[in-house]
Design a protein around this motif. Structure first.
Motif, PDB file in Angstrom:
ATOM      1  N   LEU A 189      37.065  55.028 -10.500  1.00 47.36           N
ATOM      2  CA  LEU A 189      36.672  56.424 -10.342  1.00 47.36           C
ATOM      3  C   LEU A 189      36.095  56.641  -8.945  1.00 47.36           C
ATOM      4  O   LEU A 189      35.225  55.874  -8.501  1.00 47.36           O
ATOM      5  N   ILE A 190      36.583  57.665  -8.263  1.00 48.84           N
ATOM      6  CA  ILE A 190      36.077  58.046  -6.945  1.00 48.84           C
ATOM      7  C   ILE A 190      35.547  59.470  -7.076  1.00 48.84           C
ATOM      8  O   ILE A 190      36.264  60.354  -7.567  1.00 48.84           O
ATOM      9  N   HIS A 191      34.324  59.688  -6.648  1.00 45.31           N
ATOM     10  CA  HIS A 191      33.735  61.019  -6.857  1.00 45.31           C
ATOM     11  C   HIS A 191      32.815  61.381  -5.694  1.00 45.31           C
ATOM     12  O   HIS A 191      32.077  60.539  -5.186  1.00 45.31           O
ATOM     13  N   GLY A 192      32.886  62.640  -5.280  1.00 44.86           N
ATOM     14  CA  GLY A 192      32.030  63.120  -4.216  1.00 44.86           C
ATOM     15  C   GLY A 192      30.665  63.536  -4.730  1.00 44.86           C
ATOM     16  O   GLY A 192      30.565  64.234  -5.745  1.00 44.86           O
ATOM     17  N   GLN A 193      29.636  63.116  -4.046  1.00 46.44           N
ATOM     18  CA  GLN A 193      28.290  63.495  -4.461  1.00 46.44           C
ATOM     19  C   GLN A 193      27.974  64.949  -4.131  1.00 46.44           C
ATOM     20  O   GLN A 193      26.993  65.495  -4.646  1.00 46.44           O
ATOM     21  N   PRO A 199      30.154  68.064 -11.286  1.00 44.97           N
ATOM     22  CA  PRO A 199      28.964  67.361 -10.790  1.00 44.97           C
ATOM     23  C   PRO A 199      29.112  65.843 -10.888  1.00 44.97           C
ATOM     24  O   PRO A 199      29.709  65.329 -11.838  1.00 44.97           O
ATOM     25  N   PRO A 200      28.609  65.106  -9.897  1.00 46.08           N
ATOM     26  CA  PRO A 200      28.736  63.645  -9.921  1.00 46.08           C
ATOM     27  C   PRO A 200      28.135  63.012 -11.169  1.00 46.08           C
ATOM     28  O   PRO A 200      28.560  61.923 -11.572  1.00 46.08           O
ATOM     29  N   GLN A 201      27.162  63.679 -11.785  1.00 46.82           N
ATOM     30  CA  GLN A 201      26.593  63.148 -13.019  1.00 46.82           C
ATOM     31  C   GLN A 201      27.668  63.002 -14.104  1.00 46.82           C
ATOM     32  O   GLN A 201      27.607  62.098 -14.936  1.00 46.82           O
ATOM     33  N   ASN A 202      28.663  63.892 -14.068  1.00 48.48           N
ATOM     34  CA  ASN A 202      29.763  63.799 -15.035  1.00 48.48           C
ATOM     35  C   ASN A 202      30.534  62.498 -14.850  1.00 48.48           C
ATOM     36  O   ASN A 202      30.975  61.879 -15.827  1.00 48.48           O
ATOM     37  N   ALA A 203      30.716  62.089 -13.592  1.00 49.46           N
ATOM     38  CA  ALA A 203      31.431  60.839 -13.332  1.00 49.46           C
ATOM     39  C   ALA A 203      30.627  59.637 -13.820  1.00 49.46           C
ATOM     40  O   ALA A 203      31.189  58.673 -14.352  1.00 49.46           O
ATOM     41  N   ILE A 204      29.312  59.705 -13.657  1.00 54.36           N
ATOM     42  CA  ILE A 204      28.446  58.617 -14.134  1.00 54.36           C
ATOM     43  C   ILE A 204      28.523  58.516 -15.653  1.00 54.36           C
ATOM     44  O   ILE A 204      28.638  57.415 -16.221  1.00 54.36           O
ATOM     45  N   ASP A 225      28.956  62.485   0.979  1.00 55.73           N
ATOM     46  CA  ASP A 225      29.158  63.873   1.396  1.00 55.73           C
ATOM     47  C   ASP A 225      30.515  64.418   0.950  1.00 55.73           C
ATOM     48  O   ASP A 225      30.999  65.412   1.482  1.00 55.73           O
ATOM     49  N   GLY A 226      31.116  63.773  -0.022  1.00 63.97           N
ATOM     50  CA  GLY A 226      32.436  64.189  -0.489  1.00 63.97           C
ATOM     51  C   GLY A 226      32.377  65.388  -1.419  1.00 63.97           C
ATOM     52  O   GLY A 226      31.478  65.499  -2.241  1.00 63.97           O
ATOM     53  N   ASP A 227      33.369  66.297  -1.288  1.00 62.88           N
ATOM     54  CA  ASP A 227      33.437  67.450  -2.177  1.00 62.88           C
ATOM     55  C   ASP A 227      34.409  67.156  -3.321  1.00 62.88           C
ATOM     56  O   ASP A 227      34.774  66.003  -3.560  1.00 62.88           O
ATOM     57  N   HIS A 228      34.851  68.197  -4.020  1.00 62.87           N
ATOM     58  CA  HIS A 228      35.712  67.968  -5.180  1.00 62.87           C
ATOM     59  C   HIS A 228      37.107  67.509  -4.772  1.00 62.87           C
ATOM     60  O   HIS A 228      37.692  66.642  -5.420  1.00 62.87           O
ATOM     61  N   ARG A 232      39.653  64.777   2.914  1.00 60.31           N
ATOM     62  CA  ARG A 232      39.441  64.442   4.318  1.00 60.31           C
ATOM     63  C   ARG A 232      40.053  63.063   4.606  1.00 60.31           C
ATOM     64  O   ARG A 232      40.255  62.261   3.685  1.00 60.31           O
ATOM     65  N   PRO A 233      40.375  62.790   5.867  1.00 62.26           N
ATOM     66  CA  PRO A 233      40.946  61.476   6.194  1.00 62.26           C
ATOM     67  C   PRO A 233      40.100  60.319   5.686  1.00 62.26           C
ATOM     68  O   PRO A 233      40.638  59.332   5.160  1.00 62.26           O
ATOM     69  N   GLN A 234      38.767  60.417   5.813  1.00 59.90           N
ATOM     70  CA  GLN A 234      37.917  59.308   5.359  1.00 59.90           C
ATOM     71  C   GLN A 234      37.935  59.171   3.831  1.00 59.90           C
ATOM     72  O   GLN A 234      37.776  58.068   3.300  1.00 59.90           O
ATOM     73  N   ASP A 235      38.119  60.297   3.123  1.00 57.05           N
ATOM     74  CA  ASP A 235      38.221  60.233   1.666  1.00 57.05           C
ATOM     75  C   ASP A 235      39.523  59.555   1.259  1.00 57.05           C
ATOM     76  O   ASP A 235      39.552  58.697   0.363  1.00 57.05           O
ATOM     77  N   MET A 236      40.604  59.939   1.929  1.00 54.58           N
ATOM     78  CA  MET A 236      41.906  59.369   1.583  1.00 54.58           C
ATOM     79  C   MET A 236      41.983  57.889   1.975  1.00 54.58           C
ATOM     80  O   MET A 236      42.724  57.122   1.362  1.00 54.58           O
ATOM     81  N   ASP A 237      41.190  57.488   2.962  1.00 50.36           N
ATOM     82  CA  ASP A 237      41.113  56.063   3.289  1.00 50.36           C
ATOM     83  C   ASP A 237      40.506  55.279   2.125  1.00 50.36           C
ATOM     84  O   ASP A 237      40.934  54.150   1.837  1.00 50.36           O
ATOM     85  N   VAL A 238      39.508  55.868   1.462  1.00 48.93           N
ATOM     86  CA  VAL A 238      38.902  55.205   0.295  1.00 48.93           C
ATOM     87  C   VAL A 238      39.933  55.096  -0.824  1.00 48.93           C
ATOM     88  O   VAL A 238      40.069  54.040  -1.460  1.00 48.93           O
ATOM     89  N   ILE A 239      40.661  56.178  -1.061  1.00 46.06           N
ATOM     90  CA  ILE A 239      41.705  56.156  -2.093  1.00 46.06           C
ATOM     91  C   ILE A 239      42.738  55.083  -1.789  1.00 46.06           C
ATOM     92  O   ILE A 239      43.131  54.285  -2.655  1.00 46.06           O
TER      93      ILE A 239
END
Length: 248
Positions: A189-193, A199-204, A225-228, A232-239
């Motif tokens: 699971l990857i989720h933006g805070q 909300p990130p609490q849902n992912a937890i 600092d990730g949104d829903h 962003r390039p840095q987000d897709m790098d994590v994916i």
């Protein structure tokens, strides 16, 4: 590079015409399946094109499809299962942004194709969101399947999504939290805070619930600092890094 329009195909199911994208895998490689979110289409998604390019670079297969308009999670899950049964072979890695995470879990836990699924990557997972939305519908219309609820959304050009209440009611048959699951594959699971939609609490909470109902490991990566959308390039790098770990 991205997805060539020449790869787009159509599948007719009753009165519906579903679009899908398929690239066959190399020998011994899995097919990466991209399951879009609510009101999202593969060809318009930067994440989908990014995942496709990653599949090509790794000689993996790729399969993605667009959900039919006006259905429900129950229908979209059924469509996904039929498409995967009909058009793919061999092992599958499911990548699901937003609602796609929910459908991926249903495919891995309750569908005939579950035996071929190796892993799930959920991005900003919107599991069971229809039940939360139903509580926002005016009380007098919550049980009226014909009522069209105009839900404000910054993603819609007109400023709202026109959602038939039957979409929310019919999706109740697919709720994950509090329901029996038989997940037998790792879930990432990857989720933006900074996600204001889910909300990130849902992912937890989802991670905790899956850990209680899975025989495999459940991982959660929170992006500060990730949104829903996590586009962003840095987000897709994590994916990409997570998918590459799965493929290796």
């Amino acid at each position: 590079m991205g997805i060539s329009p020449s790869l787009v195909r159509s599948f007719v199911k009753g009165t519906k015409r579903l679009q899908y994208i398929y690239r066959s895998p190399g020998p011994h490689e899995p097919t990466i399946c991209y399951i879009p979110g609510f009101q999202s289409q593969c060809m318009e998604s930067n994440k989908c094109h990014h995942v496709y390019d990653l599949a090509v670079s790794e000689n993996a297969g790729f399969f993605g499809w667009d959900h039919a308009n006006g259905g429900s999670v129950l229908e979209w899950w059924s469509d996904g299962n039929e498409l995967l049964e009909k058009y793919t072979k061999g092992p599958l890695v499911l990548v699901g942004p937003s609602m796609g995470t929910w459908i991926a879990l249903l495919l891995a836990g309750r569908s005939p194709v579950k035996e071929r699924i190796q892993s799930i990557v959920g991005v900003g997972g919107g599991v069971d969101f229809t039940e939360r939305w139903l509580q926002e519908v005016p009380v007098e219309h919550r049980e009226d399947p014909k009522y069209i609820w105009k839900r404000p959304s910054s993603y819609a050009e007109c400023g709202y999504y026109a959602i038939p209440v039957h979409t929310l009611l019919d999706s109740r048959a697919c709720l994950v939290m509090g329901s029996p699951l038989d997940i037998r594959v790792p879930v990432y699971l990857i989720h933006g805070q900074a996600d204001s939609d889910v909300p990130p609490q849902n992912a937890i909470l989802l991670k905790q619930y899956l850990e209680e109902h899975s025989i495999e490991k459940v991982y959660l990566k929170l992006i500060e600092d990730g949104d829903h959308r996590l586009s962003r390039p840095q987000d897709m790098d994590v994916i990409s890094s997570i998918i590459l770990c799965i493929l290796k």
